[in-house]
Design a protein around this motif. Structure first.
Motif, PDB file in Angstrom:
ATOM      1  N   HIS A 212       0.851  -1.180   0.000  1.00  0.00           N
ATOM      2  CA  HIS A 212       0.000   0.000   0.000  1.00  0.00           C
ATOM      3  C   HIS A 212       0.893   1.237   0.000  1.00  0.00           C
ATOM      4  O   HIS A 212       2.084   1.162   0.326  1.00  0.00           O
ATOM      5  N   PRO A 213       0.337   2.400  -0.358  1.00  0.00           N
ATOM      6  CA  PRO A 213       1.138   3.629  -0.299  1.00  0.00           C
ATOM      7  C   PRO A 213       1.808   3.815   1.053  1.00  0.00           C
ATOM      8  O   PRO A 213       1.228   3.547   2.108  1.00  0.00           O
ATOM      9  N   TRP A 242      -2.244   0.661  -9.361  1.00  0.00           N
ATOM     10  CA  TRP A 242      -1.341   1.798  -9.183  1.00  0.00           C
ATOM     11  C   TRP A 242      -1.505   2.719 -10.385  1.00  0.00           C
ATOM     12  O   TRP A 242      -0.952   2.458 -11.465  1.00  0.00           O
ATOM     13  N   ASP A 244      -0.302   5.414 -11.473  1.00  0.00           N
ATOM     14  CA  ASP A 244       0.863   5.989 -12.153  1.00  0.00           C
ATOM     15  C   ASP A 244       1.974   4.974 -12.391  1.00  0.00           C
ATOM     16  O   ASP A 244       3.121   5.342 -12.647  1.00  0.00           O
ATOM     17  N   ASP A 287       3.172  13.691  -6.076  1.00  0.00           N
ATOM     18  CA  ASP A 287       1.710  13.711  -6.161  1.00  0.00           C
ATOM     19  C   ASP A 287       1.172  12.543  -6.978  1.00  0.00           C
ATOM     20  O   ASP A 287       0.037  12.592  -7.459  1.00  0.00           O
ATOM     21  N   ARG A 288       1.990  11.499  -7.131  1.00  0.00           N
ATOM     22  CA  ARG A 288       1.567  10.355  -7.920  1.00  0.00           C
ATOM     23  C   ARG A 288       1.394   9.116  -7.037  1.00  0.00           C
ATOM     24  O   ARG A 288       1.873   9.063  -5.908  1.00  0.00           O
ATOM     25  N   SER A 289       0.720   8.127  -7.614  1.00  0.00           N
ATOM     26  CA  SER A 289       0.530   6.848  -6.936  1.00  0.00           C
ATOM     27  C   SER A 289       1.222   5.775  -7.761  1.00  0.00           C
ATOM     28  O   SER A 289       0.690   5.319  -8.778  1.00  0.00           O
ATOM     29  N   CYS A 315       6.924  10.902  -0.815  1.00  0.00           N
ATOM     30  CA  CYS A 315       5.919  10.635  -1.851  1.00  0.00           C
ATOM     31  C   CYS A 315       4.835   9.749  -1.235  1.00  0.00           C
ATOM     32  O   CYS A 315       4.893   8.510  -1.358  1.00  0.00           O
ATOM     33  N   PRO A 316       3.864  10.343  -0.566  1.00  0.00           N
ATOM     34  CA  PRO A 316       2.907   9.550   0.225  1.00  0.00           C
ATOM     35  C   PRO A 316       2.052   8.602  -0.580  1.00  0.00           C
ATOM     36  O   PRO A 316       1.486   7.659  -0.018  1.00  0.00           O
ATOM     37  N   GLY A 317       1.933   8.810  -1.878  1.00  0.00           N
ATOM     38  CA  GLY A 317       1.128   7.909  -2.690  1.00  0.00           C
ATOM     39  C   GLY A 317       1.900   6.735  -3.248  1.00  0.00           C
ATOM     40  O   GLY A 317       1.331   5.912  -3.976  1.00  0.00           O
ATOM     41  N   CYS A 318       3.173   6.631  -2.898  1.00  0.00           N
ATOM     42  CA  CYS A 318       4.034   5.605  -3.499  1.00  0.00           C
ATOM     43  C   CYS A 318       4.412   4.530  -2.479  1.00  0.00           C
ATOM     44  O   CYS A 318       4.341   4.721  -1.272  1.00  0.00           O
TER      45      CYS A 318
END
Length: 860
Positions: A212-213, A242, A244, A287-289, A315-318
């Motif tokens: 998960h992120p 995911w 991105d 700002d990407r996942s 990078c919280p979405g990664c």
């Protein structure tokens, strides 16, 4: 020639063809192969003629045809495959031809083309299999619904294409083909494995749920246990979740932690720009996942830990999935130790690989015992199964017993499966012939994948040890059959590689003397093809890019035995990074290499001036001055730089002077140099310096004459990149002198050359000149739009304009804002940045063509 009377221009559809497996056919058929190849060209000629293609020529196994109609090109390929499939002409041989179709802007030069689109068509063909027709999305876009007899295979990363390209296969051939020979880019860069995965269903499900992120999951285990394969399967299974993408970063070829950032940037699509590459990665992903897979971390563990920590924190979405032989040791790391296969899964794997070598296993007891003795390690099982091409299962088992007793480690800290892996590799090596064994050892000098000719350079010596250059291809293919070398089909040509465990094993058994000899021979082979003397030749950048990790692996091995060759390779690496506009990465790597290669040689002078040039690209004049001072001090001690880098110090000194505003000095220095004896390359360089400095001083006539001499010299040298640059300089001088049509003609020629050789910075300069010309006609929207896309290219590459050029652009943009108003001006800027390069280039060409036609061209 075929029906078309002249080679088409404008939007041209190119077809490339090639015989699959031609080298093996040639070896088997000997003199009969030439006749068969000529017959296949004649068979296809009928199809090209029927559909009005212009046959540019054939060379060996390949044919090159141009069409002014995309649908006709596709129909011609369809008919050619149908004719080739007929048995009458083949004399019983299974000859299969692959075809690639791509469309793009092209202008013929005599009876041939030098267009980028032509190179791209060849790359599309290289991704195909024998009997297959691959068609690019650019060609499909030109087809009507009735002509679209194609099926999309997805997006792929193909050499010479700036972005992933969608590939289509012609469906009317009625044949099913394996996955194309290119890296897929549909949300990931993971390669579809050619074989099934056994025994990992539970781990696949559980680990997929854990990613998960903000999470780091590390797969641990020894070499050969299947960490990379499991990571690949996990990534492919969850790619859709995911948005991105899932991006695999192979760290095994890297020998320095400073290269991690650029490797990750390249994988995820971040642009290094003028910033630190790692910061660019974080900015790109913030700002990407996305899921980043860091594969083979163990040799760079501390740096990988820092990288993973930054990714999941900034990078919280990664998320990060890592493979390593030991934990990275940071907070929020979930460690999963990849176990050996269960007995059932191990036996399934063994039987599957046995079938691949044509063996159906009946001896159940032997299979069970082999898998037990190999502790369920997948790579070990695959290697053992590969032996069934020549041995019975009982013989394989007996060989394991013998070697395990002899080589089992007594070190209790080493896991049992690692000891059995070493034993298996040692025993597998004993089953090789002496030439195969020597070849395998010498192939360990490669740091990444390689071609057969490169393998021959490294592995084939003088024949005294049973190994000549012309023996190596068969030895490589034999090692592939024995699972010790892997055929890598993800590139646009057949390349080969050693798995990491096998490379380490082979390297340990290669003595220092043959390792040095193999490294020196390989360096000599590379330098003869892509050395400093060749850096402006067509295809140089692509050839270096696929082998840059092999070049990096050679540098430390040559540092003592052949220091100047090591420095020449370092020069190639730096100029390659510069050619890719990765200026900061080039500065970092070259700085490190200068520290590691201290030998005082002429090439070291060029390394220092190159470091100065790279800093100038980023506008860092003080750093450039420091590098130049080192070069000058070394020159004063040992003498001149190498012949292939003529006037390198004078050129860099002149650019520093111009960047610093001392153009009078730069003019005088260039005139002094030009008055003396110079090589043609040196004369071109100093003419360029003279023209740039004279133009800054407002002396347009001197600048025009100097730039014309620069262009003519580079044309004689056959260096298209610098011909284009010099032509752009002529345009700048003509514009400053008030000759707007002349400026447009020169800049249009520069744009055409820049697109042909894939140089986006030259395209950006052309957009800037077109923007200024449009502004002179009060077409402020066009001027702002084109300059907007040019600024985007310059930002992405880190290229910095001269101060005078920047002032001119700023003044033009200020006037545009006043004329359009804030809202319309900003909209035009955004529209320019939203364009893709082909569209922006086409608009630029339209502006330049219209202005060039305003008055008859003057005699030049």
């Amino acid at each position: 020639m075929v029906n078309a009377a002249h080679p088409p221009g404008g939007i041209v559809t190119f077809v490339f063809t090639d015989i699959e497996g031609s080298t093996r056919l040639l070896r088997r058929l000997g003199d009969q192969y030439a006749e068969l190849s000529e017959r296949h060209v004649a068979v296809m000629h009928t199809a090209w003629e029927a559909h009005h293609g212009y046959e540019i020529g054939s060379a060996g196994d390949s044919v090159f045809v141009a069409f002014d109609d995309a649908a006709a090109a596709v129909r011609a390929c369809e008919e050619a495959q149908r004719l080739l499939a007929h048995p009458e002409w083949r004399a019983g041989e299974d000859l299969r031809v692959r075809m690639g179709v791509h469309s793009g802007l092209a202008v013929p030069r005599g009876d041939n083309y030098t267009a980028l689109a032509a190179n791209q068509a060849a790359r599309v063909m290289s991704a195909a299999h024998g009997g297959q027709v691959l068609v690019s999305d650019a060609t499909v876009a030109l087809l009507t619904e009735g002509d679209r007899r194609v099926t999309s295979l997805g997006h792929y990363r193909v050499r010479d294409f700036e972005a992933p390209v969608e590939l289509f296969t012609l469906t009317t051939t009625g044949t099913a083909f394996p996955a194309v020979r290119a890296v897929p880019a549909d949300g990931h860069n993971l390669v579809r494995p050619p074989t099934p995965l056994f025994g990992r269903a539970r781990e696949l499900a559980e680990l997929s749920e854990q990613l998960h992120p903000g999470r780091l999951v590390t797969l641990l285990g020894p070499g050969g246990v299947g960490k990379t394969r499991l990571a690949n399967e996990i990534g492919r299974a969850i790619a859709a979740s995911w948005p991105d993408g899932v991006w695999m970063v192979d760290l095994a070829p890297l020998h320095d932690a400073s290269l991690i950032a650029t490797a990750v940037a390249a994988a995820v699509g971040a642009s290094a720009g003028t910033e630190d590459p790692w910061q660019a990665v974080l900015d790109h992903l913030r700002d990407r996942s996305a899921l980043v897979v860091l594969d083979n971390c163990e040799h760079l563990r501390a740096a990988c830990a820092t990288a993973a920590d930054a990714l999941i924190n900034d990078c919280p979405g990664c998320a990060v999935l890592a493979t390593s032989r030991e934990p990275l040791g940071i907070a929020r790391e979930t460690v999963h130790r990849v176990p050996p296969l269960t007995p059932d899964a191990a036996e399934q794997l063994f039987r599957d690989r046995a079938r691949a070598v044509g063996h159906h296993v009946d001896d159940v007891d032997a299979v069970e015992e082999i898998c037990r003795r190999l502790d369920g390690v997948p790579l070990a099982i695959e290697l053992a199964a590969a032996r069934l091409g020549a041995l019975r299962p009982a013989d394989v088992l007996a060989g394991l017993n013998d070697r395990f007793r002899l080589l089992r480690s007594r070190d209790a800290t080493v896991p049992e499966r690692q000891r059995t892996m070493e034993a298996l590799l040692d025993w597998s090596e004993r089953l090789l012939t002496e030439p195969e064994r020597e070849c395998l050892h010498r192939l360990s000098v490669f740091g990444a994948s390689f071609t057969v000719p490169a393998a021959a350079a490294a592995a084939g010596f003088d024949g005294r040890d049973g190994l000549k250059d012309d023996h190596v291809p068969e030895l490589v293919w034999s090692l592939v059959d024995k699972s010790l070398v892997v055929a890598d089909l993800t590139a646009n040509e057949t390349r080969y590689r050693l798995l990491e465990s096998i490379r380490e094993f082979a390297a340990q058994r290669l003595d220092d003397a043959p390792r040095t000899t193999a490294s020196m021979r390989l360096a000599e082979w590379y330098l003869a093809r892509i050395g400093p003397e060749h850096r402006y030749e067509r295809g140089w950048a692509s050839d270096v890019s696929v082998d840059v990790d092999n070049l990096r692996a050679l540098v430390p091995r040559l540092a003592i035995a052949a220091p100047e060759d090591a420095q020449r390779i370092a020069y190639v690496i730096a100029r390659h990074l510069e050619r890719e506009q990765r200026f900061r990465a080039a500065i970092e790597e070259l700085t490190r290499l200068l520290d590691e290669l201290p030998e005082r040689t002429p090439t070291r002078i060029s390394l220092w001036t190159t470091l100065g040039d790279l800093n100038l690209r980023l506008g860092q004049v003080d750093a450039a001055q420091r590098a130049l001072s080192e070069a000058e001090a070394l020159r004063d001690t040992i003498g001149a730089p190498p012949e292939w880098d003529d006037v390198t110090i004078e050129r860099t000194r002149g650019e520093i002077a111009s960047r610093s505003g001392d153009n009078e000095w730069a003019v005088a220095a260039a005139q002094r140099a030009l008055a003396g004896p110079l090589t043609l390359l040196g004369r071109a360089r100093m003419s360029s310096q003279l023209g740039i400095a004279a133009l800054e001083l407002g002396d347009v006539d001197t600048a025009l004459e100097a730039f014309a001499q620069e262009r003519d010299a580079y044309q004689r040298l056959g260096e298209p990149l610098l011909v284009a640059s010099a032509t752009g300089n002529l345009a700048e001088a003509a514009l400053q002198g008030g000759d707007q049509p002349g400026a447009a003609r020169h800049q249009r020629a520069c744009l055409t050359l820049g697109l042909e050789i894939g140089a986006p910075v030259l395209a950006a300069f052309s957009m800037i000149v077109a923007a200024r010309l449009a502004a002179l006609r009060d077409d402020w929207t066009t001027a702002t739009t084109l300059h907007g896309h040019a600024d985007l290219i310059l930002e992405n590459t880190g290229m910095v304009l001269y101060d005078a050029d920047r002032r001119l652009s700023d003044e033009m943009l200020k006037a545009a804002r006043q004329a359009l108003g804030d809202a319309a001006f900003l909209a035009a800027c955004d529209a320019g940045r939203a364009l893709d390069l082909p569209t922006a280039a086409a608009q630029t060409d339209g502006v330049l063509a219209a202005i060039a036609a305003e008055v008859p061209p003057a005699v030049e």
